[in-house]
Design a protein around this motif. Structure first.
Motif, PDB file in Angstrom:
ATOM      1  N   SER A 195       0.862  -1.184   0.000  1.00 59.37           N
ATOM      2  CA  SER A 195       0.000   0.000   0.000  1.00 59.37           C
ATOM      3  C   SER A 195       0.897   1.232   0.000  1.00 59.37           C
ATOM      4  O   SER A 195       2.106   1.131   0.211  1.00 59.37           O
ATOM      5  CB  SER A 195      -0.926   0.003   1.221  1.00 59.37           C
ATOM      6  OG  SER A 195      -0.177   0.046   2.427  1.00 59.37           O
ATOM      7  N   ARG A 196       0.297   2.378  -0.266  1.00 57.62           N
ATOM      8  CA  ARG A 196       1.066   3.622  -0.237  1.00 57.62           C
ATOM      9  C   ARG A 196       0.216   4.746   0.303  1.00 57.62           C
ATOM     10  O   ARG A 196      -1.000   4.764   0.138  1.00 57.62           O
ATOM     11  CB  ARG A 196       1.616   3.950  -1.627  1.00 57.62           C
ATOM     12  CG  ARG A 196       0.597   4.268  -2.677  1.00 57.62           C
ATOM     13  CD  ARG A 196       1.238   4.344  -4.069  1.00 57.62           C
ATOM     14  NE  ARG A 196       2.141   5.475  -4.201  1.00 57.62           N
ATOM     15  CZ  ARG A 196       3.051   5.601  -5.197  1.00 57.62           C
ATOM     16  NH1 ARG A 196       3.137   4.650  -6.111  1.00 57.62           N
ATOM     17  NH2 ARG A 196       3.818   6.672  -5.266  1.00 57.62           N
TER      18      ARG A 196
ATOM     19  N   LYS B 224       2.232  11.034   2.698  1.00 57.18           N
ATOM     20  CA  LYS B 224       3.410  10.819   3.550  1.00 57.18           C
ATOM     21  C   LYS B 224       4.623  10.353   2.753  1.00 57.18           C
ATOM     22  O   LYS B 224       5.655  10.009   3.340  1.00 57.18           O
ATOM     23  CB  LYS B 224       3.078   9.794   4.635  1.00 57.18           C
ATOM     24  CG  LYS B 224       2.006  10.253   5.614  1.00 57.18           C
ATOM     25  CD  LYS B 224       1.774   9.213   6.688  1.00 57.18           C
ATOM     26  CE  LYS B 224       0.731   9.702   7.701  1.00 57.18           C
ATOM     27  NZ  LYS B 224       0.476   8.696   8.759  1.00 57.18           N
ATOM     28  N   ASN B 225       4.493  10.293   1.421  1.00 52.43           N
ATOM     29  CA  ASN B 225       5.604   9.836   0.568  1.00 52.43           C
ATOM     30  C   ASN B 225       6.130   8.469   1.014  1.00 52.43           C
ATOM     31  O   ASN B 225       7.347   8.225   1.003  1.00 52.43           O
ATOM     32  CB  ASN B 225       6.756  10.846   0.571  1.00 52.43           C
ATOM     33  CG  ASN B 225       6.425  12.118  -0.178  1.00 52.43           C
ATOM     34  OD1 ASN B 225       5.363  12.238  -0.777  1.00 52.43           O
ATOM     35  ND2 ASN B 225       7.323  13.084  -0.126  1.00 52.43           N
ATOM     36  N   THR B 226       5.218   7.591   1.382  1.00 53.70           N
ATOM     37  CA  THR B 226       5.616   6.317   1.969  1.00 53.70           C
ATOM     38  C   THR B 226       4.859   5.156   1.335  1.00 53.70           C
ATOM     39  O   THR B 226       3.660   5.266   1.071  1.00 53.70           O
ATOM     40  CB  THR B 226       5.374   6.327   3.489  1.00 53.70           C
ATOM     41  OG1 THR B 226       6.147   7.384   4.076  1.00 53.70           O
ATOM     42  CG2 THR B 226       5.790   5.006   4.124  1.00 53.70           C
ATOM     43  N   VAL B 227       5.585   4.070   1.106  1.00 55.79           N
ATOM     44  CA  VAL B 227       5.002   2.820   0.652  1.00 55.79           C
ATOM     45  C   VAL B 227       5.241   1.776   1.736  1.00 55.79           C
ATOM     46  O   VAL B 227       6.271   1.802   2.414  1.00 55.79           O
ATOM     47  CB  VAL B 227       5.578   2.385  -0.709  1.00 55.79           C
ATOM     48  CG1 VAL B 227       7.080   2.146  -0.641  1.00 55.79           C
ATOM     49  CG2 VAL B 227       4.858   1.161  -1.254  1.00 55.79           C
ATOM     50  N   TYR B 228       4.275   0.892   1.898  1.00 53.48           N
ATOM     51  CA  TYR B 228       4.323  -0.112   2.955  1.00 53.48           C
ATOM     52  C   TYR B 228       4.258  -1.523   2.367  1.00 53.48           C
ATOM     53  O   TYR B 228       3.718  -1.741   1.289  1.00 53.48           O
ATOM     54  CB  TYR B 228       3.146   0.073   3.916  1.00 53.48           C
ATOM     55  CG  TYR B 228       3.033   1.445   4.511  1.00 53.48           C
ATOM     56  CD1 TYR B 228       2.184   2.401   3.963  1.00 53.48           C
ATOM     57  CD2 TYR B 228       3.786   1.791   5.643  1.00 53.48           C
ATOM     58  CE1 TYR B 228       2.080   3.673   4.515  1.00 53.48           C
ATOM     59  CE2 TYR B 228       3.683   3.050   6.197  1.00 53.48           C
ATOM     60  CZ  TYR B 228       2.829   3.986   5.632  1.00 53.48           C
ATOM     61  OH  TYR B 228       2.739   5.238   6.183  1.00 53.48           O
ATOM     62  N   LEU B 229       4.780  -2.466   3.127  1.00 52.99           N
ATOM     63  CA  LEU B 229       4.597  -3.880   2.817  1.00 52.99           C
ATOM     64  C   LEU B 229       4.195  -4.575   4.113  1.00 52.99           C
ATOM     65  O   LEU B 229       5.023  -4.739   5.013  1.00 52.99           O
ATOM     66  CB  LEU B 229       5.859  -4.511   2.233  1.00 52.99           C
ATOM     67  CG  LEU B 229       5.690  -5.943   1.759  1.00 52.99           C
ATOM     68  CD1 LEU B 229       4.775  -6.008   0.525  1.00 52.99           C
ATOM     69  CD2 LEU B 229       7.042  -6.585   1.432  1.00 52.99           C
ATOM     70  N   GLN B 230       2.920  -4.937   4.210  1.00 60.66           N
ATOM     71  CA  GLN B 230       2.438  -5.687   5.351  1.00 60.66           C
ATOM     72  C   GLN B 230       2.635  -7.168   5.069  1.00 60.66           C
ATOM     73  O   GLN B 230       2.123  -7.682   4.075  1.00 60.66           O
ATOM     74  CB  GLN B 230       0.960  -5.392   5.607  1.00 60.66           C
ATOM     75  CG  GLN B 230       0.351  -6.181   6.742  1.00 60.66           C
ATOM     76  CD  GLN B 230       0.916  -5.790   8.090  1.00 60.66           C
ATOM     77  OE1 GLN B 230       1.093  -4.619   8.387  1.00 60.66           O
ATOM     78  NE2 GLN B 230       1.221  -6.792   8.924  1.00 60.66           N
TER      79      GLN B 230
END
Length: 123
Positions: A70-71, A75-81
């Motif tokens: 997800s992104r 917040k200029n951030t990408v996540y990996l759950q």
């Protein structure tokens, strides 16, 4: 664009971790984002990708149903759950940025890379 990952560490099999990757020095929404991983002695492999707006995502078969990318463009951030972790998920995980659309599944298509964060899953 410069990328910095965080959130790696040690987890038990069946556990969860969330990786984050924050971008700076560029227009985050100009880039599709990807997560790759590299285990010792193996080639870097695609894990997940997400389009610029976040509407389109894709996953390697090995993580489908367990990992979610997800992104947050604000917040200029990408996540990996990462859920239901397995020992074979142990690797250094990298985030990367590409101008390819909606995203790319091969490493050469990516222009910028983070330094990587270690994920270790114990059995």
């Amino acid at each position: 664009v410069q990328l910095v990952e965080s959130g790696g560490g040690l987890a038990q099999a069946g556990g969860s971790l969330r990786l984050s990757c924050t971008a700076s020095g560029g227009t985050f929404t100009s880039y599709a984002m990807g997560w790759f991983r590299q285990a010792p002695g193996k080639e870097r492999e695609f894990v997940a990708g997400i389009s610029r707006g976040g509407a389109i995502t894709g996953y390697a078969d090995s993580v489908k149903g367990r990992f979610t990318i997800s992104r947050d463009n604000a917040k200029n951030t990408v996540y990996l759950q990462m859920n239901s972790l397995k020992p074979e998920d142990t690797a250094v995980y990298y985030c990367a940025a590409t101008i390819s659309a909606p995203y790319a599944t091969t490493a050469p298509a990516y222009d910028s890379w983070g330094q990587g964060t270690q994920v270790t899953v114990s059995s």
